[in-house]
Design a protein around this motif. Structure first.
Motif, short mmCIF file in Angstrom:
data_model
loop_
_atom_site.label_atom_id
_atom_site.label_comp_id
_atom_site.label_asym_id
_atom_site.label_seq_id
_atom_site.Cartn_x
_atom_site.Cartn_y
_atom_site.Cartn_z
N PRO A 1 41.39 36.92 -56.88
CA PRO A 1 41.51 38.38 -56.88
C PRO A 1 42.64 38.87 -55.98
CG PRO A 1 39.23 37.71 -56.59
CD PRO A 1 40.05 36.47 -56.47
N ALA A 2 43.27 39.96 -56.40
CA ALA A 2 44.35 40.56 -55.63
C ALA A 2 43.88 40.94 -54.22
CB ALA A 2 44.89 41.78 -56.36
N GLU A 3 42.63 41.38 -54.12
CA GLU A 3 42.10 41.77 -52.80
C GLU A 3 42.10 40.60 -51.83
OE1 GLU A 3 40.60 42.19 -55.69
OE2 GLU A 3 40.64 44.37 -55.99
N TYR A 4 41.74 39.42 -52.34
CA TYR A 4 41.72 38.23 -51.49
C TYR A 4 43.14 37.81 -51.13
CZ TYR A 4 40.62 33.61 -49.68
OH TYR A 4 40.52 32.51 -48.87
N VAL A 5 44.04 37.80 -52.11
CA VAL A 5 45.43 37.44 -51.86
C VAL A 5 46.03 38.35 -50.80
CG1 VAL A 5 47.73 37.24 -52.86
CG2 VAL A 5 45.74 36.46 -54.16
N SER A 6 45.79 39.65 -50.94
CA SER A 6 46.31 40.62 -49.96
C SER A 6 45.72 40.37 -48.58
CB SER A 6 45.99 42.04 -50.43
OG SER A 6 46.45 42.99 -49.49
N GLU A 7 44.43 40.04 -48.54
CA GLU A 7 43.77 39.80 -47.25
C GLU A 7 44.38 38.62 -46.52
OE1 GLU A 7 39.46 38.12 -45.66
OE2 GLU A 7 39.57 39.11 -47.63
N VAL A 8 44.55 37.49 -47.20
CA VAL A 8 45.01 36.29 -46.51
C VAL A 8 46.51 36.34 -46.21
CG1 VAL A 8 43.15 34.87 -47.44
CG2 VAL A 8 45.36 34.96 -48.64
N THR A 9 47.27 37.15 -46.96
CA THR A 9 48.71 37.27 -46.68
C THR A 9 49.01 38.45 -45.76
OG1 THR A 9 49.13 38.65 -48.64
CG2 THR A 9 49.34 36.24 -48.90
N GLY A 10 47.99 39.09 -45.25
CA GLY A 10 48.21 40.23 -44.37
C GLY A 10 48.88 41.40 -45.08
N GLY A 11 48.60 41.55 -46.37
CA GLY A 11 49.16 42.63 -47.14
C GLY A 11 50.58 42.40 -47.64
N ILE A 12 51.16 41.24 -47.31
CA ILE A 12 52.54 40.95 -47.73
C ILE A 12 52.63 40.78 -49.25
CG2 ILE A 12 54.36 39.18 -47.62
CD1 ILE A 12 53.57 38.75 -44.69
N TYR A 13 51.58 40.19 -49.84
CA TYR A 13 51.56 39.98 -51.28
C TYR A 13 50.24 40.51 -51.82
CZ TYR A 13 53.30 37.69 -55.49
OH TYR A 13 53.82 37.45 -56.74
N GLN A 14 50.29 41.32 -52.86
CA GLN A 14 49.10 42.06 -53.28
C GLN A 14 48.72 41.85 -54.74
OE1 GLN A 14 49.61 46.17 -52.12
NE2 GLN A 14 50.17 45.65 -50.02
N ASN A 15 49.25 40.82 -55.36
CA ASN A 15 48.91 40.53 -56.75
C ASN A 15 47.85 39.44 -56.83
OD1 ASN A 15 50.95 42.31 -57.54
ND2 ASN A 15 52.48 40.68 -57.68
#
Length: 422
Positions: free
Chosen positions: A111-125
């Motif tokens: 999920p985009a939410e998880y990707v955003s979380e672990v990248t500190g918002g740098i990547y949101q897809n």
């Protein structure tokens, strides 16, 4: 979730008998499978001992091994000569070539939410978890992924489920994984086990691979100053702890901390491993945290004949060159062809010295004009190989013929070099 075999330390030295015994122990513990898919790396991991582990697995399991798929990722298929060299005695009709642009299926989407979380918002897809369809549809009761854990520019520490999701992945998964890692930053990735991308791949394994009978064999290899390569560890299991145990040992034996930053680093690209800058730029990735600001990296690449191993990526490298992260991001935003290949854009970022040091690239089979066109300084290979005798030099500091100092790296793929940069 189980670790079936774990043997490693900074002083361990495993031989062929140890590897064979480890495999026997593992296969006995899991009950002998009936239909096995082996996933070793290709010749770009020639010194991982994965080839030997593949040969031994075939020796022990015999006809139960129905398929062997080198985890090519974006690399070119292995030639018959390369197969014979890395997997001696294994019948060629067992090998399957992974086609990253065609023969893949999607298991799920992180999920985009998880990707955003672990990248500190740098990547949101959202991130698509893709694998070669043979893994899902081959009806195997064991998928045995074999490889080496070593510092890596995209994932932090190579192998484990990267061998599955990138090594047998598809266009979208590979592109997105490389680009999001580049946006996180190579200096915040190299040599780190639990990177944002690793967390994303672990999520994919936990959520989408329940029906895949995955098992991992992970080696840790140390190259000594005289060129001797010792297998410091082997870990076989089906869970994250297997990887993190290997990664901790790799951190101890594969990262070299220099007392000072050399003004000049010379790195050699073994012609058996490196024929492109796509692979050979490990000389840049793995030494970039050591080369002094304003210094120079000289890359000796006798067999380097192309930029990208994939034709389309080769064209993009030639068109845009190795530029700073900010420049590549702008090009990515304004050019449809580059935006369509995020892994190429990531490679351009990773291969750039960010205007901090000069890269002299002595490529045996590329012209000076080609080297200059991508942002590097061409070097005369014959003259440089006479000046720096790779058959005699050991890793470490040396005095150059003009009295200056340089640091030599025999094989940048086998480690990571760091120094205080001030």
């Amino acid at each position: 979730m189980t670790i079936y075999y774990a043997n490693g330390s900074p002083t361990t030295a495993l031989d062929t008998d140890d590897l064979r015994d480890a495999l026997k122990t593992t296969f006995d513990a899991i009950s002998r499978p009936n239909k096995v898919l082996l996933l070793p790396p290709d010749q770009t991991r020639l010194f991982s001992r994965a080839g030997e582990l593949t040969v031994l697995s075939h020796e022990l399991l015999g006809d139960r091994v129905s398929d062997i798929m080198p985890a090519l990722g974006t690399h070119s298929p292995m030639t018959p000569a390369q197969l014979d060299h890395m997997f001696p005695g294994v019948p060629h009709d067992l090998f399957r070539a992974h086609r990253w642009r065609d023969d893949v299926v999607q298991l799920g989407e992180v999920p985009a939410e998880y990707v955003s979380e672990v990248t500190g918002g740098i990547y949101q897809n959202a991130w698509p978890a893709q694998v070669n369809r043979l893994l899902r549809d081959g009806d195997h009761d064991l998928i045995f992924s074999i490889g080496q854990v070593v510092p890596h520019e995209v994932i932090g520490m190579a192998n484990y489920n990267k061998n599955v999701f990138v090594g047998t992945g598809g266009v979208a998964g590979i592109n997105e994984s490389h680009y999001l890692s580049a946006m996180v930053g190579i200096d915040d990735t190299l040599g780190i086990a639990n990177t944002p991308l690793r967390q994303i791949l672990n999520y994919a394994q936990d959520h989408f691979c329940q029906d895949l009978p995955l098992l991992y064999a992970l080696t840790v290899i140390e190259q000594l100053k005289d060129g001797t390569k010792l297998t410091r560890g082997l870990y076989i299991g089906d869970d994250h702890d297997t990887f993190f145990a290997a990664a901790e040992l790799a951190r101890q034996v594969n990262i070299t901390h220099l007392p000072r930053a050399p003004q000049h680093v010379v790195a050699y690209l073994d012609p058996r491993e490196f024929k492109s800058t796509w692979l050979g730029n490990k000389a840049i990735y793995r030494t970039r945290k050591a080369v002094a600001t304003g210094g120079r990296l000289t890359v000796l690449g006798p067999a380097v004949e192309e930029f990208g191993e994939d034709k389309r990526i080769d064209q993009l490298i030639r068109k845009y060159g190795y530029r700073t992260k900010a420049e590549v991001m702008e090009l990515f935003a304004n050019n449809e062809d580059l935006a369509a290949d995020p892994s190429a854009a990531a490679h351009l970022v990773h291969g750039s010295p960010e205007n901090r040091f000069e890269v002299v690239y002595a490529a045996g089979k590329l012209t000076d004009e080609e080297i200059r066109s991508v942002g590097f300084t061409p070097g005369n290979l014959d003259e440089l190989l006479q000046r720096y005798d790779v058959n005699k030099l050991q890793d470490g500091f040396h005095e150059d013929i003009d009295g200056s100092e340089f640091y030599f790296v025999q094989n940048p793929a086998l480690g990571l070099w760091e120094a205080p940069l001030g």
